[in-house]
Design an enzyme around this catalytic site. Structure first.
Site, PDB file in Angstrom:
ATOM      1  N   ASN A 219       0.836  -1.200   0.000  1.00  0.00           N
ATOM      2  CA  ASN A 219       0.000   0.000   0.000  1.00  0.00           C
ATOM      3  C   ASN A 219       0.868   1.247   0.000  1.00  0.00           C
ATOM      4  O   ASN A 219       2.005   1.221   0.477  1.00  0.00           O
ATOM      5  CB  ASN A 219      -0.882   0.033   1.254  1.00  0.00           C
ATOM      6  N   ASP A 290      -5.465  -5.748   2.164  1.00  0.00           N
ATOM      7  CA  ASP A 290      -6.726  -6.473   2.320  1.00  0.00           C
ATOM      8  C   ASP A 290      -6.639  -7.890   1.759  1.00  0.00           C
ATOM      9  O   ASP A 290      -7.387  -8.777   2.176  1.00  0.00           O
ATOM     10  CB  ASP A 290      -7.861  -5.719   1.615  1.00  0.00           C
ATOM     11  N   LYS A 300      11.991 -16.708  -7.869  1.00  0.00           N
ATOM     12  CA  LYS A 300      11.474 -15.657  -8.745  1.00  0.00           C
ATOM     13  C   LYS A 300      10.694 -16.256  -9.912  1.00  0.00           C
ATOM     14  O   LYS A 300      11.168 -17.181 -10.591  1.00  0.00           O
ATOM     15  CB  LYS A 300      12.630 -14.813  -9.277  1.00  0.00           C
TER      16      LYS A 300
END
Length: 413
Positions: A219, A290, A300
């Site tokens: 975020n 969330d 990777k």
């Protein structure tokens, strides 16, 4: 009630159509008990007369730096020295530029340079002017210096445009002034550390949900608001635990501050749960993911094909979980929105059983991620508790912690 009794306010009025509102503003401040000294720019005098403001303030009105009527003093220095607060309303783009860059070519800008008291500014201009990068940059410069802003309102402007740029109504400006003095003045009997002995837990930063060892979901959160809250809580005597995820800078280091570094939402949940039962105040300022990838690759993921399907699953809602289990704790959530801020904040408050929600619209200039400033509104189950103009995050944190202390103890701080 004369809430501003004994306060000296220097009111600067600049040249825009909103200058006519300065008459009502002056009258309201005087009725609240303030001694109001008015300085007008030459442009302001095109919209409202000195005589009007002199009649309302019962004080001489100033506009000319060189019109010195008392040979024993220098007017702009005396005015600056006597002010408990300098309020510029309306503030045009021109005066903001002068303030930001230290120009002093008239009575008001010269006095502003000499002022050592706090300064509060209420901008008013065309919506496109207010959104111009130069104006936004000047606002940012001033905010970093501690200038407090009273955000303009939205609506029909004198130029015919509809948008943000209207001078806030005089009643709202007066409330901001009253709030400023209420928070900056302490009764002698009030303890210097209203949170002394309290255990405060603060979350900060953005959690990281790994896709593979080199990629993740996160975020936009710098951690600055959480760090400011931690500093403010420490200054007020609290024992502080800071649970920090990914942040733009290292957490503060200070005596009495315990820092717990985490990465994912699950790690933050575990860390918070470990201190939840024993804390008095928990402030969840972190931006928690969330969702997380259902599977995390051990190596990777190599690029192949034009698309990639990533299945996500919900993370544990930390704030909602705490809301369901709280007993003695004072629980505060944050809501970063991009529209309908009040509606979303009130819904979140109820759904997560918080005592208060601190909401901000990150789309507003000065209130986004990674900045040193914020514009917040605070809600409880009865509605809005407080709304503050553009302030530094340290000042927002100080005001919030005083509010939390007051809510917990019932003693006005």
């Amino acid at each position: 009630m004369k809430s501003l009794q004994g306060k000296t306010i220097l009111l600067g009025i600049t040249g825009g159509i909103a200058a006519f509102k300065a008459a009502s503003l002056t009258s309201m401040l005087v009725k609240k008990g303030a001694e109001v000294h008015v300085i007008m720019t030459e442009s302001a005098k095109q919209f409202i007369t000195e005589l009007t403001l002199q009649s309302l303030s019962k004080q001489r009105v100033y506009s000319d730096t060189f019109q010195e009527r008392d040979p024993s003093s220098i007017s702009h220095i005396d005015l600056a020295d006597s002010a408990d607060l300098v309020l510029v309303a309306p503030a045009t783009a021109n005066i903001l530029a002068k303030m930001a860059h230290g120009l002093a070519d008239d009575m008001l800008s010269t006095t502003l340079l000499a002022a050592t008291s706090p300064v509060m500014v209420a901008p008013a201009m065309n919506v496109h002017m207010y959104q111009h990068p130069a104006v936004l940059n000047n606002i940012d410069i001033l905010s970093r210096r501690g200038i407090q802003f009273i955000e303009p309102g939205e609506g029909l402007l004198a130029c015919g445009y509809v948008g943000k740029g209207r001078l806030e109504e005089p009643e709202a400006i007066v409330r901001c002034v009253e709030s400023f003095f209420a928070l900056s003045s302490r009764p002698e009997s009030q303890p210097e550390q209203p949170l002394k002995g309290r255990k405060v837990v603060i979350t900060a930063g953005g959690t990281v949900e790994r896709i593979d060892p080199v990629r993740y979901i996160s975020n936009d959160s710098s951690g600055k608001m959480g760090f400011a809250l931690a500093r403010a809580a420490l200054a007020m005597g609290a024992e502080v635990t800071l649970v920090a995820a990914r942040t733009d800078e290292e957490p503060p280091q200070a005596a009495g501050l315990r820092v717990v570094k985490v990465e994912s939402a699950q790690q933050m949940y575990d860390a918070v749960l470990g201190v939840w039962e024993d804390c008095d105040i928990l402030i969840k300022a972190a931006a928690v993911s969330d969702y997380r990838p259902k599977e995390q690759a051990a190596a990777k993921i190599k690029k192949s094909g034009d698309t990639m399907l990533l299945e996500l699953v919900k993370t544990t809602d930390i704030l909602e979980t705490l809301g369901k289990t709280k007993n003695k704790q004072f629980l505060v959530g944050f809501a970063a929105e991009t529209g309908d801020t009040e509606a979303f904040a009130k819904e979140k408050l109820v759904r997560k059983n918080c005592d208060l929600i601190v909401a901000n619209n990150v789309a507003e200039a000065g209130a986004g991620f990674g900045l040193d400033t914020n514009i917040v509104s605070i809600y409880d189950t009865q509605g809005v508790v407080a709304q503050w103009p553009l302030l530094t995050k340290d000042e927002v944190a100080r005001r919030l912690l005083l509010l939390f202390a007051e809510r917990m103890t019932g003693i006005s701080v």
